[in-house]
Every structure is written in C-alpha cells, then in structure tokens.
Design an enzyme around this catalytic site. Structure first.
Site, PDB file in Angstrom:
ATOM      1  N   HIS A 142       0.846  -1.195   0.000  1.00  0.00           N
ATOM      2  CA  HIS A 142       0.000   0.000   0.000  1.00  0.00           C
ATOM      3  C   HIS A 142       0.877   1.239   0.000  1.00  0.00           C
ATOM      4  O   HIS A 142       1.870   1.303   0.728  1.00  0.00           O
ATOM      5  CB  HIS A 142      -0.900   0.002   1.242  1.00  0.00           C
ATOM      6  CG  HIS A 142      -1.606   1.295   1.484  1.00  0.00           C
ATOM      7  ND1 HIS A 142      -1.337   2.106   2.567  1.00  0.00           N
ATOM      8  CD2 HIS A 142      -2.574   1.935   0.773  1.00  0.00           C
ATOM      9  CE1 HIS A 142      -2.101   3.174   2.531  1.00  0.00           C
ATOM     10  NE2 HIS A 142      -2.867   3.094   1.443  1.00  0.00           N
ATOM     11  N   SER A 143       0.530   2.218  -0.840  1.00  0.00           N
ATOM     12  CA  SER A 143       1.223   3.505  -0.839  1.00  0.00           C
ATOM     13  C   SER A 143       2.727   3.314  -1.064  1.00  0.00           C
ATOM     14  O   SER A 143       3.133   2.732  -2.062  1.00  0.00           O
ATOM     15  CB  SER A 143       0.927   4.234   0.487  1.00  0.00           C
ATOM     16  OG  SER A 143       1.300   5.580   0.440  1.00  0.00           O
ATOM     17  N   PHE A 144       3.549   3.769  -0.121  1.00  0.00           N
ATOM     18  CA  PHE A 144       5.000   3.633  -0.264  1.00  0.00           C
ATOM     19  C   PHE A 144       5.419   2.158  -0.358  1.00  0.00           C
ATOM     20  O   PHE A 144       6.354   1.811  -1.076  1.00  0.00           O
ATOM     21  CB  PHE A 144       5.692   4.301   0.928  1.00  0.00           C
ATOM     22  CG  PHE A 144       7.180   4.161   0.929  1.00  0.00           C
ATOM     23  CD1 PHE A 144       7.953   4.792  -0.021  1.00  0.00           C
ATOM     24  CD2 PHE A 144       7.814   3.387   1.893  1.00  0.00           C
ATOM     25  CE1 PHE A 144       9.329   4.661  -0.028  1.00  0.00           C
ATOM     26  CE2 PHE A 144       9.193   3.259   1.896  1.00  0.00           C
ATOM     27  CZ  PHE A 144       9.956   3.896   0.925  1.00  0.00           C
ATOM     28  N   SER A 185      -1.200   3.074  -5.243  1.00  0.00           N
ATOM     29  CA  SER A 185       0.256   3.215  -5.307  1.00  0.00           C
ATOM     30  C   SER A 185       0.710   3.182  -6.756  1.00  0.00           C
ATOM     31  O   SER A 185      -0.099   3.074  -7.682  1.00  0.00           O
ATOM     32  CB  SER A 185       0.903   2.065  -4.510  1.00  0.00           C
ATOM     33  OG  SER A 185       2.297   2.171  -4.484  1.00  0.00           O
TER      34      SER A 185
END
Length: 252
Positions: free
Chosen positions: A44-46, A70
């Site tokens: 998730h995300s980074f 992402s």
C-alpha cells in the site's frame, strides 16, 4: 512486513540513512531468510512503490504484484529542480536528530490516537487504533511512537525516475500486476497537486501497453486507506486476483 525504522522493526544505526532502495534490500533479506523462490507481493502507498521496484530488480521472483493506491515507481514530474534540495534536507535532518539529546515523547493512548488522526485525516478511529498497535510501544507512563524520528517527509527518501527509465523498468516485469486506485486517493507524492492525474494516467497507460493481459486496473470508491476503512471494496478484487490459476513462467 515493517521496514526498518517502522513498526516493530529496529531502527537504523546512527549515520546510516533511510532510503527507498534500502527498503527494497530489506525485502530481499526477508525472502532469503524464508527461502522463497517465487511469491506474490502486496503493498500500500510507499510499500507498493518498494514492491514495484523489487519486482523490476528481481523479476523472476515475483509471480503477482498488488499495488494499493500506489505506483511501482515515483516519476520525477516537476520535482527535478528539487531533488538536490530533498537530499540535502534528508541529510541535515538526520544529523540534527542524531545530535539531539531530546528524549522520546511519551503520551497517553488518547493523545497518541488524536495526534495520529490529526496527521492522517484519511484514517478512521478503528483503523488508527489498529495501525498504532504496531506503531507504538507501551511503557509505564503511556505510549512511545516506534517510528524513527529521522524518517520525515516521504519525498526525502524516494528515488524519483524519468518516464524513460520507468518504461524501461516496467519492461523487466514478469509478474501479473493489479493496481487498485481509490477515487479519493493521492495522485501526487507530496499530496499537493492531487487534481493533476496526468502522471497516474501515464503510469496506467504504460502498464497496460507493456504488460497487456498481465495488467489489471480497478478503481474503487474511497480514500487512500480504503482497504482499511472499507475493506469490502478491495478484499474481493484482491482475493480473485491472487487465487487466479494463471501463472507466468519465471525467466532468468
């Protein structure tokens, strides 16, 4: 998996900076310890960006890649003129924190929760409490935040790449890729230009053009933490993707 300096993982030693590529190396260390040869990655995300970079560096190891709000890399966009400034600030911040003798701040559970919610407006109360279970340590007088204070703004630690390098890297992928985009998610690494979706369109169009049937894009209603706030929007999509019998043969 908690990256170094996050959650329940140890902090880096003084003088050793946090960097995007270091987190990729950490994934490889975990894989070596588990003796895995081929597996799926979900980030998730980074975490998705780290997973994307890993999947391009070690393409034969990743069968399926799931990206939650992402991108497999961070494109330079208009950040080119800021890159040296980011590197400088990251180094100066690291030195400043290491030189400081300021003790870790202990707060009550309620103060910790409210502070977390203030800095993460997309997270609901219940989700915040779950994240803080790994993100804090209970001491006699309250809670300590586990995250290393040397980790600050994400742009200080990202490796921005050009569109040309992005396309070159994506061509190395052997995995099937699922990208789930939240309608109220983030489109800009600094979260300041989210009205500009051009970069995300470039990312998805490039993935679709290069990976063809190996790429799946799904847009779901919700914000950056939709998988926690409204898991019913993402769980079924992810499960179907991971349970799919289609496999791509690894190539060395």
């Amino acid at each position: 998996m908690d990256f170094g300096g996050h959650g329940l993982s140890s902090h880096y030693s003084p003088g050793f900076p946090y960097d995007h590529q270091n987190f990729v190396s950490e994934v490889r260390r975990v894989v070596a310890a588990l003796k895995w040869n081929r597996f799926s990655l979900l980030g998730h995300s980074f975490g998705g960006t780290v997973g994307g970079m890993f999947s391009c560096i070690f393409p034969e190891m990743v069968d399926k890649l799931v990206l939650l709000d992402s991108s497999p890399f961070i494109l330079e966009s208009n950040e080119l003129e800021n890159m040296l400034t980011y590197k400088r600030r990251a180094i100066e911040h690291m030195l400043q924190v290491e030189a400081s003798e300021k003790p870790s701040h202990v707060v009550s559970p309620e103060e910790m929760l409210q502070g977390f919610l203030k800095n993460n407006s997309h997270v609901g109360d219940e989700c915040a409490k779950l994240l803080l279970q790994r993100g804090t340590t209970q001491v006699a007088t309250g809670l300590l935040l586990n995250r290393d204070r040397r980790i600050t703004r994400p742009e200080y630690y990202f490796n921005f790449i050009s569109r040309e390098l992005f396309v070159h890297s994506i061509r190395k992928l052997q995995a099937r890729v699922l990208l789930i985009k939240a309608t109220q998610g983030y489109y800009d690494v600094r979260r300041e230009n989210d009205a500009n979706m051009e970069l995300m369109l470039f990312v998805t169009n490039s993935l679709r053009s290069i990976l063809k049937e190996r790429f799946q894009y799904v847009q779901v209603p919700g914000n950056h933490y939709v998988h926690m706030n409204q898991p019913q929007h993402t769980a079924g999509v992810i499960s179907s993707f991971l349970l799919s019998k289609e496999r791509i043969r690894a190539q060395l």
